[in-house]
Design an enzyme around this catalytic site. Structure first.
Site, PDB file in Angstrom:
ATOM      1  CB  SER A 107      -0.871  -0.010   1.263  1.00 56.56           C
ATOM      2  OG  SER A 107      -1.422   1.261   1.513  1.00 56.56           O
ATOM      3  CE1 TYR A 130      -6.340   4.628  -1.504  1.00 56.73           C
ATOM      4  CE2 TYR A 130      -4.605   4.439   0.143  1.00 56.73           C
ATOM      5  CZ  TYR A 130      -5.863   4.097  -0.331  1.00 56.73           C
ATOM      6  OH  TYR A 130      -6.640   3.217   0.378  1.00 56.73           O
ATOM      7  CB  THR A 156      -6.754   2.604  -4.738  1.00 60.26           C
ATOM      8  OG1 THR A 156      -6.029   1.400  -4.481  1.00 60.26           O
ATOM      9  CG2 THR A 156      -8.048   2.577  -3.931  1.00 60.26           C
ATOM     10  CE  LYS A 252      -7.761  -2.924  -3.428  1.00 64.49           C
ATOM     11  NZ  LYS A 252      -8.369  -1.979  -2.503  1.00 64.49           N
ATOM     12  CG  HIS A 276     -11.315   0.797   0.003  1.00 64.48           C
ATOM     13  ND1 HIS A 276     -10.560   1.460  -0.942  1.00 64.48           N
ATOM     14  CD2 HIS A 276     -10.554   0.801   1.137  1.00 64.48           C
ATOM     15  CE1 HIS A 276      -9.419   1.859  -0.405  1.00 64.48           C
ATOM     16  NE2 HIS A 276      -9.388   1.461   0.863  1.00 64.48           N
TER      17      HIS A 276
HETATM   18  C1  LIG Z   1      -7.174  -2.369   7.396  1.00 65.36           C
HETATM   19  C2  LIG Z   1      -7.373  -2.151   5.935  1.00 65.36           C
HETATM   20  C3  LIG Z   1      -6.570  -1.217   5.276  1.00 65.36           C
HETATM   21  C4  LIG Z   1      -6.708  -1.055   3.902  1.00 65.36           C
HETATM   22  N1  LIG Z   1      -5.855  -0.194   3.241  1.00 65.36           N
HETATM   23  C5  LIG Z   1      -5.931  -0.090   1.899  1.00 65.36           C
HETATM   24  C6  LIG Z   1      -5.004   0.704   1.185  1.00 65.36           C
HETATM   25  O1  LIG Z   1      -4.084   1.287   1.761  1.00 65.36           O
HETATM   26  N2  LIG Z   1      -5.150   0.783  -0.157  1.00 65.36           N
HETATM   27  C7  LIG Z   1      -6.151   0.137  -0.835  1.00 65.36           C
HETATM   28  O2  LIG Z   1      -6.249   0.250  -2.060  1.00 65.36           O
HETATM   29  N3  LIG Z   1      -7.021  -0.634  -0.178  1.00 65.36           N
HETATM   30  C8  LIG Z   1      -6.940  -0.770   1.154  1.00 65.36           C
HETATM   31  N4  LIG Z   1      -7.813  -1.590   1.813  1.00 65.36           N
HETATM   32  C9  LIG Z   1      -8.812  -2.377   1.055  1.00 65.36           C
HETATM   33  C10 LIG Z   1      -8.215  -3.747   0.668  1.00 65.36           C
HETATM   34  O3  LIG Z   1      -7.201  -3.601  -0.288  1.00 65.36           O
HETATM   35  C11 LIG Z   1      -9.291  -4.682   0.095  1.00 65.36           C
HETATM   36  O4  LIG Z   1      -9.971  -4.026  -0.945  1.00 65.36           O
HETATM   37  C12 LIG Z   1     -10.288  -5.160   1.147  1.00 65.36           C
HETATM   38  O5  LIG Z   1      -9.645  -5.397   2.376  1.00 65.36           O
HETATM   39  C13 LIG Z   1     -10.975  -6.432   0.675  1.00 65.36           C
HETATM   40  O6  LIG Z   1     -11.913  -6.884   1.615  1.00 65.36           O
HETATM   41  P1  LIG Z   1     -11.590  -8.009   2.730  1.00 65.36           P
HETATM   42  O7  LIG Z   1     -10.824  -7.312   3.805  1.00 65.36           O
HETATM   43  O8  LIG Z   1     -12.933  -8.424   3.174  1.00 65.36           O
HETATM   44  O9  LIG Z   1     -10.788  -9.104   2.067  1.00 65.36           O
HETATM   45  C14 LIG Z   1      -7.694  -1.785   3.189  1.00 65.36           C
HETATM   46  C15 LIG Z   1      -8.491  -2.713   3.864  1.00 65.36           C
HETATM   47  C16 LIG Z   1      -8.335  -2.901   5.223  1.00 65.36           C
HETATM   48  C17 LIG Z   1      -9.195  -3.928   5.921  1.00 65.36           C
END
Ligand SMILES: Cc1cc2nc3c(=O)[nH]c(=O)nc-3n(C[C@H](O)[C@H](O)[C@H](O)COP(=O)(O)O)c2cc1C
Length: 379
Positions: A107, A130, A156, A252, A276
């Site tokens: 990330s 981002y 993203t 994404k 997300h």
């Molecule tokens: C704690 C956390 C932090 C996340 N940080 C980012 C991020 O920095 N960039 C991003 O594109 N998605 C981020 N996401 C979304 C994840 O990439 C992903 O889309 C999502 O976790 C998928 O769902 P799941 O947790 O049920 O597998 C984050 C998700 C979580 C749970």
């Protein structure tokens, strides 16, 4: 780790080992968390079709993701602050993914920087971008990802403004952790976590700290980040990013057929159907409910990936059956990371792979290519 037999075991261990503010940060969705819950509920509603008496001796979960071999149709999703779930968390997760033969996505909001991770692993990883208002900084990030030989850029596109997560505000979540009385008590009961984070390379956002002039101290860094997400971001910026990035570009955060059609026109190598993890637009449909119409509209033009609610190999089977070529997991591997560092992430991947393998056998298929709507039970 062998006594951890399912992702739920890792989740419970994670809850006992990591301070509440970071557990909440991981588990939360935005606002009333309707979309967060829908992601899981709609996956669970899809029933698999039990088939019998096929010779399923020779099975394989192997596939390709963006043309590269993978041992199962899974990549680790970008997760901000992973290095606060376990010291050097991004390095641990990347090593586990690479050892298991699947892609890892770092990330923008990681604790370990692009260079830290690149220096600690043997193979290329993906970098998630981002787009911030400071376009000079965005350009520099893309150049750093290229210099680190990242093999794909995951852009993203569902976070122009931040969906509110109540618990993060109530917990006063900050990086590094704010030392409040209730935090001290919490951290005191999590000594293994504290040791791993103290020993970790960094305590703040590694990709950002030190790269922005005048942003040396962490308070101003947090303020800078929250003011940096760009509400003006639009499709022209995607073209601009594509012109800067020499490799594969993945978009994404696609949850709408119309957006998917435009996304394909950008020439992106893949689209990730995602909300997300229920952290942005609360009230949006579950990811899995939007997968079939998006696959139907653009699945023959580009590779479709899926995330949102994956907690088992059965869930991967459901998404592949509905047309995804591969999936991403966020929380499931973070549970493993908090529960046991690299070994915990490795265990999360192993659990999911084994579940997928057995589910293939019990639905009568022997390869990922064979998984389609026929493995879903008519209801
Ligand atoms: C704690 C956390 C932090 C996340 N940080 C980012 C991020 O920095 N960039 C991003 O594109 N998605 C981020 N996401 C979304 C994840 O990439 C992903 O889309 C999502 O976790 C998928 O769902 P799941 O947790 O049920 O597998 C984050 C998700 C979580 C749970």
């Amino acid at each position: 780790m062998k006594t951890m037999t399912c992702i739920e075991d890792l989740r419970q261990t994670y809850h006992g080992k990591v301070p509440r503010a970071f557990v909440d940060y991981c588990e939360s969705g935005s606002y009333a968390e309707q979309t967060l819950r829908a992601n899981r509920a709609d996956l669970e509603r899809i029933k698999l079709r039990q088939r019998i008496l096929f010779d399923v001796t020779n099975r394989s979960t192997k596939t390709t993701i963006l043309g590269e071999p993978a041992t199962l149709p899974l990549a680790l999703a970008p997760v901000g602050l992973a290095g606060m779930q376990h010291g050097d968390g991004e390095i641990h997760a990347c090593r586990a993914a690479q050892a298991a033969g699947i892609p890892y996505t770092l990330s923008t909001m990681s604790i370990c920087s692009i260079e830290d991770v690149a220096g600690a692993v043997d193979k290329p990883f993906w970098f998630q971008l981002y787009v911030m208002k400071d376009r000079g900084f965005v350009r520099a990030l893309i150049e750093r990802a290229a210099a680190a030989k990242c093999s794909a850029l995951v852009l993203t596109v569902d976070l122009q403004v931040l969906g509110q997560r109540h618990r993060d505000i109530k917990n006063g979540l900050s990086v590094p952790p704010e030392i409040r009385i209730k935090n001290i008590v919490d951290i005191a009961t999590k000594p293994a976590w504290a040791l791993s984070v103290v020993r970790g390379k960094r305590k703040t956002f590694g990709n950002i700290a030190g790269h922005i002039r005048g942003m040396e101290n962490v308070n101003s860094l947090s303020v800078w980040i929250s003011g940096q997400f760009d509400p003006a971001l639009n499709w022209k910026d995607v073209e601009w990013i594509k012109s800067l990035w020499p490799g594969k570009l993945i978009l994404k955060g696609i949850l709408d057929v119309e957006d998917a059609r435009i996304g394909v026109q950008t020439g992106a190598a893949a689209l990730i159907v995602s909300n997300h993890g229920g952290r942005q637009l609360d009230g949006a449909p579950s990811s899995i409910s939007m997968l079939p119409p998006i696959v139907e509209a653009v699945g023959s033009d580009t590779e479709i990936m899926f995330d949102g609610g994956i907690r088992s190999g059965q869930d991967i089977m459901r998404a592949i059956a509905l047309g995804a070529r591969s999936c991403m997991s966020g929380r499931a591997y973070i549970y493993g990371l908090g529960a046991g560092g690299q070994a915990g992430v490795a265990r999360a991947i192993e659990i999911i792979r084994n579940e997928l393998d057995v589910s293939m056998a019990l639905t009568g298929v022997t390869s990922i290519a064979e998984i389609d709507r026929r493995v879903i039970a008519a209801m």
